[in-house]
Enzyme design. Sequence first.
Site, PDB file in Angstrom:
ATOM      1  N   ASP A  31       0.814  -1.217   0.000  1.00  0.00           N
ATOM      2  CA  ASP A  31       0.000   0.000   0.000  1.00  0.00           C
ATOM      3  C   ASP A  31       0.846   1.264   0.000  1.00  0.00           C
ATOM      4  O   ASP A  31       0.372   2.337   0.400  1.00  0.00           O
ATOM      5  CB  ASP A  31      -0.926   0.005   1.219  1.00  0.00           C
ATOM      6  CG  ASP A  31      -0.158  -0.057   2.540  1.00  0.00           C
ATOM      7  OD1 ASP A  31       0.895  -0.714   2.578  1.00  0.00           O
ATOM      8  OD2 ASP A  31      -0.620   0.528   3.537  1.00  0.00           O
ATOM      9  N   ARG A  53       4.632   1.424 -11.701  1.00  0.00           N
ATOM     10  CA  ARG A  53       4.055   0.953 -10.441  1.00  0.00           C
ATOM     11  C   ARG A  53       3.144  -0.246 -10.691  1.00  0.00           C
ATOM     12  O   ARG A  53       3.158  -1.221  -9.939  1.00  0.00           O
ATOM     13  CB  ARG A  53       3.279   2.086  -9.752  1.00  0.00           C
ATOM     14  CG  ARG A  53       4.163   3.228  -9.257  1.00  0.00           C
ATOM     15  CD  ARG A  53       3.415   4.195  -8.355  1.00  0.00           C
ATOM     16  NE  ARG A  53       2.334   4.905  -9.016  1.00  0.00           N
ATOM     17  CZ  ARG A  53       2.469   6.040  -9.692  1.00  0.00           C
ATOM     18  NH1 ARG A  53       3.669   6.592  -9.828  1.00  0.00           N
ATOM     19  NH2 ARG A  53       1.410   6.630 -10.246  1.00  0.00           N
ATOM     20  N   LYS A 144      -6.637  -0.793   6.529  1.00  0.00           N
ATOM     21  CA  LYS A 144      -5.518  -0.457   7.403  1.00  0.00           C
ATOM     22  C   LYS A 144      -5.455   1.041   7.608  1.00  0.00           C
ATOM     23  O   LYS A 144      -5.717   1.819   6.681  1.00  0.00           O
ATOM     24  CB  LYS A 144      -4.199  -0.924   6.781  1.00  0.00           C
ATOM     25  CG  LYS A 144      -3.029  -0.845   7.753  1.00  0.00           C
ATOM     26  CD  LYS A 144      -1.700  -0.773   7.051  1.00  0.00           C
ATOM     27  CE  LYS A 144      -1.374   0.649   6.636  1.00  0.00           C
ATOM     28  NZ  LYS A 144       0.041   0.843   6.253  1.00  0.00           N
ATOM     29  N   GLU A 185      -3.299   0.000  13.716  1.00  0.00           N
ATOM     30  CA  GLU A 185      -1.832   0.109  13.676  1.00  0.00           C
ATOM     31  C   GLU A 185      -1.341   1.338  14.438  1.00  0.00           C
ATOM     32  O   GLU A 185      -1.225   2.422  13.882  1.00  0.00           O
ATOM     33  CB  GLU A 185      -1.337   0.173  12.224  1.00  0.00           C
ATOM     34  CG  GLU A 185       0.182   0.263  12.121  1.00  0.00           C
ATOM     35  CD  GLU A 185       0.696   0.309  10.687  1.00  0.00           C
ATOM     36  OE1 GLU A 185       1.926   0.356  10.514  1.00  0.00           O
ATOM     37  OE2 GLU A 185      -0.130   0.302   9.741  1.00  0.00           O
ATOM     38  N   GLU A 187       1.822   2.513  15.456  1.00  0.00           N
ATOM     39  CA  GLU A 187       3.252   2.224  15.319  1.00  0.00           C
ATOM     40  C   GLU A 187       4.090   3.152  16.179  1.00  0.00           C
ATOM     41  O   GLU A 187       3.969   4.374  16.103  1.00  0.00           O
ATOM     42  CB  GLU A 187       3.708   2.351  13.864  1.00  0.00           C
ATOM     43  CG  GLU A 187       5.215   2.107  13.719  1.00  0.00           C
ATOM     44  CD  GLU A 187       5.728   2.178  12.292  1.00  0.00           C
ATOM     45  OE1 GLU A 187       6.936   1.938  12.103  1.00  0.00           O
ATOM     46  OE2 GLU A 187       4.940   2.463  11.375  1.00  0.00           O
ATOM     47  N   LYS A 227      -1.894  -4.373  14.344  1.00  0.00           N
ATOM     48  CA  LYS A 227      -0.604  -4.304  13.642  1.00  0.00           C
ATOM     49  C   LYS A 227       0.352  -3.429  14.446  1.00  0.00           C
ATOM     50  O   LYS A 227       0.434  -2.220  14.226  1.00  0.00           O
ATOM     51  CB  LYS A 227      -0.784  -3.757  12.223  1.00  0.00           C
ATOM     52  CG  LYS A 227       0.532  -3.682  11.433  1.00  0.00           C
ATOM     53  CD  LYS A 227       0.332  -3.361   9.962  1.00  0.00           C
ATOM     54  CE  LYS A 227       1.682  -3.275   9.250  1.00  0.00           C
ATOM     55  NZ  LYS A 227       1.557  -3.092   7.780  1.00  0.00           N
ATOM     56  N   SER A 298       2.686  -8.487   8.762  1.00  0.00           N
ATOM     57  CA  SER A 298       2.132  -7.609   7.740  1.00  0.00           C
ATOM     58  C   SER A 298       3.302  -6.744   7.286  1.00  0.00           C
ATOM     59  O   SER A 298       3.488  -5.617   7.755  1.00  0.00           O
ATOM     60  CB  SER A 298       0.992  -6.745   8.299  1.00  0.00           C
ATOM     61  OG  SER A 298       0.515  -5.857   7.308  1.00  0.00           O
ATOM     62  N   TYR A 360       4.440   7.164   5.036  1.00  0.00           N
ATOM     63  CA  TYR A 360       4.049   6.492   3.782  1.00  0.00           C
ATOM     64  C   TYR A 360       3.738   7.536   2.721  1.00  0.00           C
ATOM     65  O   TYR A 360       3.044   8.496   2.985  1.00  0.00           O
ATOM     66  CB  TYR A 360       2.807   5.608   4.021  1.00  0.00           C
ATOM     67  CG  TYR A 360       3.116   4.366   4.785  1.00  0.00           C
ATOM     68  CD1 TYR A 360       3.727   3.292   4.172  1.00  0.00           C
ATOM     69  CD2 TYR A 360       2.821   4.266   6.136  1.00  0.00           C
ATOM     70  CE1 TYR A 360       4.011   2.134   4.867  1.00  0.00           C
ATOM     71  CE2 TYR A 360       3.112   3.127   6.844  1.00  0.00           C
ATOM     72  CZ  TYR A 360       3.700   2.056   6.205  1.00  0.00           C
ATOM     73  OH  TYR A 360       3.987   0.921   6.908  1.00  0.00           O
TER      74      TYR A 360
END
Length: 360
Positions: A31, A53, A144, A185, A187, A227, A298, A360
Amino acid sequence: MDAPLTPELKKELAATANAIVSPGKGILAADESTGTMGKRFANISVENTEENRRTYRQLLFSSGSEMPKYISGVILFHETLYQKADDGTPFVKMLQDQGIIPGIKVDKGVVPLSGTVGEGTTQGLDGLAERCAQYYKDGCRFAKWRCVLKISGTTPSYLAITENANVLARYATICQANGLVPIVEPEILPDGDHTLETSQRITERVLSATYKALMDHHIYLEGTLLKPNMCTPGQSCSTRYTAEQIAAATVTALSRTVPAAVPGIVFLSGGQSEEDASINLNAINQFQGKKPWKLTFSYGRALQASALKAWAGKGDQIKAGQGAFLGRAKAAGEAAAGKYGGGVSGAAAAESLFIKDHAY
């Protein structure tokens, strides 16, 4: 009390969550945003175009009959969800035909959190219900959303922890109402010189707040996945720890904070090398402790780094890229079963994949 979900919807959500954490299987996180793909491609001197891509994602998704032995789900970026293979087959159908569950990244990125020093929250709640409903129609069955926290002398702050926990809970509510299993998630970045003990302590604080928020929002935990980061020392920490020490800290933190109702925990790789991500996951699964959930992966960078290098944008190296990807997928799948012996080679197997302040 759970959110007002029908018995049929609860059954579907739980079935999806459990399928994703089938024994010896995990998630390919594909992703990466357009900008992030640009950084990945720059490392192999490939132009960041939509066609390149598409070609690269096709390389991964068409890697062969071994893929569904180790990959149960794939997280897609919006662009990728609507792309097709060379023969016109939509990527979603290509995955479904292999028994792989399509998922979708739904957050809109990290933004500064007012009232903090250098901390953030994640945006994307506006219009999320409509997007989730459309993604479900288009074949996705899980989603996600990534929140990010940092360890320093003053962070993560109480405000950042609680704000991100509540954002994750709001997202989870919206996903479940629209048939998508939310992957939660929170993180904690590996940036810094903190010790393993500090990582464990902060992970426990963050996960405690996260599950308090999920309960306050009446999330159906049996239809969710977590996650998290593994508990690891900061990238600049001078003390070296064994995989067994990392496993002990990680499982202890999870056992203190994550309800047994959660079907599975799918670890992010967090800048670990491909090999370290497999070795540490294997140690976690071998650790003798209370582990009522499936413990799997993941991974994005930790499944793709060697594949990108082997392919290098060359049409005659697609098989090489697929072979490198499958090698890492097999290693991660074996680690998820606690049966990885180590030693899988690859063009980037031992390289640190750490990116400072990773976004990201």
